[in-house]
Enzyme design. Structure first.
Site, PDB file in Angstrom:
ATOM      1  N   CYS A 153       0.838  -1.183   0.000  1.00 54.33           N
ATOM      2  CA  CYS A 153       0.000   0.000   0.000  1.00 54.33           C
ATOM      3  C   CYS A 153       0.870   1.229   0.000  1.00 54.33           C
ATOM      4  O   CYS A 153       2.068   1.159   0.280  1.00 54.33           O
ATOM      5  CB  CYS A 153      -0.846   0.044   1.273  1.00 54.33           C
ATOM      6  SG  CYS A 153      -1.995  -1.312   1.411  1.00 54.33           S
ATOM      7  N   GLY A 178      -0.335   0.285  -5.042  1.00 49.90           N
ATOM      8  CA  GLY A 178      -1.647  -0.332  -4.830  1.00 49.90           C
ATOM      9  C   GLY A 178      -2.652   0.214  -5.814  1.00 49.90           C
ATOM     10  O   GLY A 178      -2.762   1.427  -5.976  1.00 49.90           O
ATOM     11  N   ASN A 234       0.222   0.924   5.954  1.00 53.20           N
ATOM     12  CA  ASN A 234       0.913   0.099   4.964  1.00 53.20           C
ATOM     13  C   ASN A 234       1.702  -0.972   5.709  1.00 53.20           C
ATOM     14  O   ASN A 234       2.525  -0.652   6.558  1.00 53.20           O
ATOM     15  CB  ASN A 234       1.861   1.006   4.143  1.00 53.20           C
ATOM     16  CG  ASN A 234       2.837   0.249   3.270  1.00 53.20           C
ATOM     17  OD1 ASN A 234       3.904   0.754   2.960  1.00 53.20           O
ATOM     18  ND2 ASN A 234       2.507  -0.963   2.866  1.00 53.20           N
ATOM     19  N   GLY A 235       1.420  -2.238   5.382  1.00 53.21           N
ATOM     20  CA  GLY A 235       2.160  -3.312   6.045  1.00 53.21           C
ATOM     21  C   GLY A 235       1.229  -4.444   6.401  1.00 53.21           C
ATOM     22  O   GLY A 235       0.092  -4.506   5.926  1.00 53.21           O
ATOM     23  N   TYR A 279      12.131  -3.972  -6.111  1.00 50.32           N
ATOM     24  CA  TYR A 279      10.953  -4.044  -6.944  1.00 50.32           C
ATOM     25  C   TYR A 279       9.850  -3.031  -6.635  1.00 50.32           C
ATOM     26  O   TYR A 279       9.348  -2.376  -7.545  1.00 50.32           O
ATOM     27  CB  TYR A 279      10.393  -5.471  -6.852  1.00 50.32           C
ATOM     28  CG  TYR A 279       9.038  -5.681  -7.474  1.00 50.32           C
ATOM     29  CD1 TYR A 279       8.876  -5.714  -8.849  1.00 50.32           C
ATOM     30  CD2 TYR A 279       7.921  -5.848  -6.673  1.00 50.32           C
ATOM     31  CE1 TYR A 279       7.623  -5.900  -9.412  1.00 50.32           C
ATOM     32  CE2 TYR A 279       6.669  -6.033  -7.230  1.00 50.32           C
ATOM     33  CZ  TYR A 279       6.520  -6.065  -8.596  1.00 50.32           C
ATOM     34  OH  TYR A 279       5.286  -6.248  -9.138  1.00 50.32           O
TER      35      TYR A 279
END
Ligand code: SF4
Length: 474
Positions: free
Chosen positions: A11, A39, A117-118, A262
């Site tokens: 995210c 996302g 996020n996570g 990435y």
């Protein structure tokens, strides 16, 4: 990005507080736009007026990309000088509108807006604990557990930032958080620093964002990263305040190395390390450790490109663009069906015959997960006339799942599980195949402490006994 069958991203979060009272929704929108690669399933923005009635929050969230979910009219209605935004790919919790973020929670002390996020690894325990004491959950996402915990701790804390600190002591896993309270913007990063979070400033406004590229996009200047374990509180009275009581030893930090390989955009810096530079270095090490004679080096777009340039720089073999990527197709990995994945390879990537015809090609990709599309990409090159196709991967083989917000699947689905490099080479039909060695990983991130769990099975914290990923899916 070699997203054709690749990892699902997590995210992106973005928060802003304009001390001069200007509306922040449009800037949050553009900030999130720069984070869209993190996302694409759903997105949202919640804003509030710090001088208005305490707890009045306007928000909009929906499924899809930002430009699908937001119109100028929608943005126009979002009035407020403090706000938080989110783009989501679901690694826990299903992909529904209810699970879109930011979450807005009303409680006795006002309203809380939260973007996360996570991935937590103790969600089931916390969920149960909170339910037994009366919480009624509206969503199936980790973030709601975090929001409830903060709201609950707030009742026993003098300030909201103290409540965030108390909640953090109970959270296990990966999280970068932005919390909007009626008068403060708070950023927090888990003690291991799995996911990035940085601070920026534009005029009299402060910004928190997953990546520095989002600061650039709105013309904000980078101030610094939020440190692993740190809580920063932003308010007009005190500027940026820092609380490091949840920090751990630097040696224990465990940044997700896939942010560099990435996920993140190459124009971002994470904890002072350029993502672009990391990828160039990965390519250079591949050239040093796994050389092969060839005519051109190419990358599988987009994230393979920088590593391919690094390989070319080091080897002296010319770099060339061998694929045209159709960016107008939705990403394969947001469509769960195998059928879509397979058919979209050709829709998304087309080789340039003039570049590869009659050539020995080195093709760099960032990872191979299940291996369901690598063979197709190799075949695309061969069909376009490539004489040889040598595949180099700018990360080590995936052998273990990830519990910290990256969708590395269960072991049995990983192509490298129980297979040698030679066996994988045969499956994907390459003339040769080599991966970046594990020893090189610290070097590509300038020696920063990283997590290598999905390559080694050694995680920075005890993984859950049962694979709980997806347990909260509906
Ligand atoms: S296990 Fe792998 S993907 Fe997950 S956080 Fe660690 S390095 Fe990143």
């Amino acid at each position: 990005m070699a997203e054709l069958e690749h990892l699902k991203e997590e995210c992106g979060v973005f928060g802003m507080y304009d001390f001069s009272g200007g509306d922040v929704a449009t800037s949050i929108y553009y900030g999130l736009f720069a984070l869209q690669h993190r996302g694409q399933e759903s997105c949202g923005i919640a804003v509030s007026e710090t001088n208005g009635p305490k707890g009045k929050v306007s928000s909009h969230k929906d499924m899809g990309l930002l430009n699908e979910a937001f119109t100028p009219e929608v943005l126009e209605k979002l009035k407020g000088d403090i706000g938080v935004g989110h783009v989501r790919y679901s690694t826990a919790g299903s992909s529904t509108r209810e699970n879109a973020q930011p979450l807005v929670l009303n409680y006795v002390k006002g309203t809380l807006g939260l973007a996360h996020n996570g991935n937590l690894i103790n969600t089931p325990q916390l969920h149960k604990e909170l339910e037994y004491t009366g919480a009624i959950f509206q969503t199936t996402i980790d973030s709601e557990v975090i929001a409830y915990l903060i709201a609950r701790e707030r009742l026993n804390s003098k300030t909201v930032e103290e409540a965030v600190g108390r909640a953090m002591k109970k959270l296990k896993g990966a999280y970068s958080l932005i919390v909007m309270s009626p008068r403060k913007l708070i950023g927090a990063r888990d003690p291991f620093g799995f996911r990035p979070l940085c601070i920026g400033k534009r005029d009299n406004a402060y910004v928190l964002a997953s990546e520095t590229c989002a600061l650039d996009t709105i013309g904000a200047e980078f101030i610094r990263d939020v440190e692993p374990g740190e809580i920063v509180t932003i308010s007009p009275e005190k500027g940026i305040e820092s609380d490091k009581s949840c920090c751990i030893l630097k040696e224990q930090h465990a940044r997700c190395v896939f942010e560099y390989i990435y996920f993140a955009r190459p124009d971002s810096l994470i904890d002072g390390c350029s993502v672009y530079h990391s990828r160039i270095m990965a390519g250079k090490y591949l050239a040093m450790d796994s050389p092969v004679e060839a005519d051109i080096v190419t990358g599988v777009p987009e994230s393979g490109n920088c590593a391919a340039m690094g390989y070319a720089m080091q080897s002296g073999i010319p770099y060339n663009t061998a694929f045209v990527k159709n960016s107008y197709v939705g990403r394969t990995f947001i469509k769960p069906k195998q059928k879509n994945r397979e058919s979209s390879v050709q829709i998304k990537l087309n080789p340039i015959r003039e570049v590869v015809d009659g050539k020995r090609v080195i093709m760099i990709d960032d990872s191979i997960v299940r291996g369901t599309t690598s063979d197709r990409i190799v075949k695309l090159l061969r069909d376009a006339g490539a004489k040889e196709v040598h595949v180099r991967i700018s990360s080590p083989p995936f052998l273990w799942p990830c519990y910290f917000g990256t969708d590395v699947p269960a072991r049995e689905q990983l192509i490298a599980y129980n297979r040698s490099v030679e066996e994988i080479r045969q499956i994907i039909g390459a003339d040769s195949l080599a991966y970046l060695s594990l020893d090189r990983l610290p070097d590509i991130v300038g020696g920063r402490e990283i997590c290598t769990g999905c390559f080694t099975g050694k995680y920075p914290m005890e993984p859950p006994q049962d694979d709980i990923r997806g347990e909260f899916d509906e």
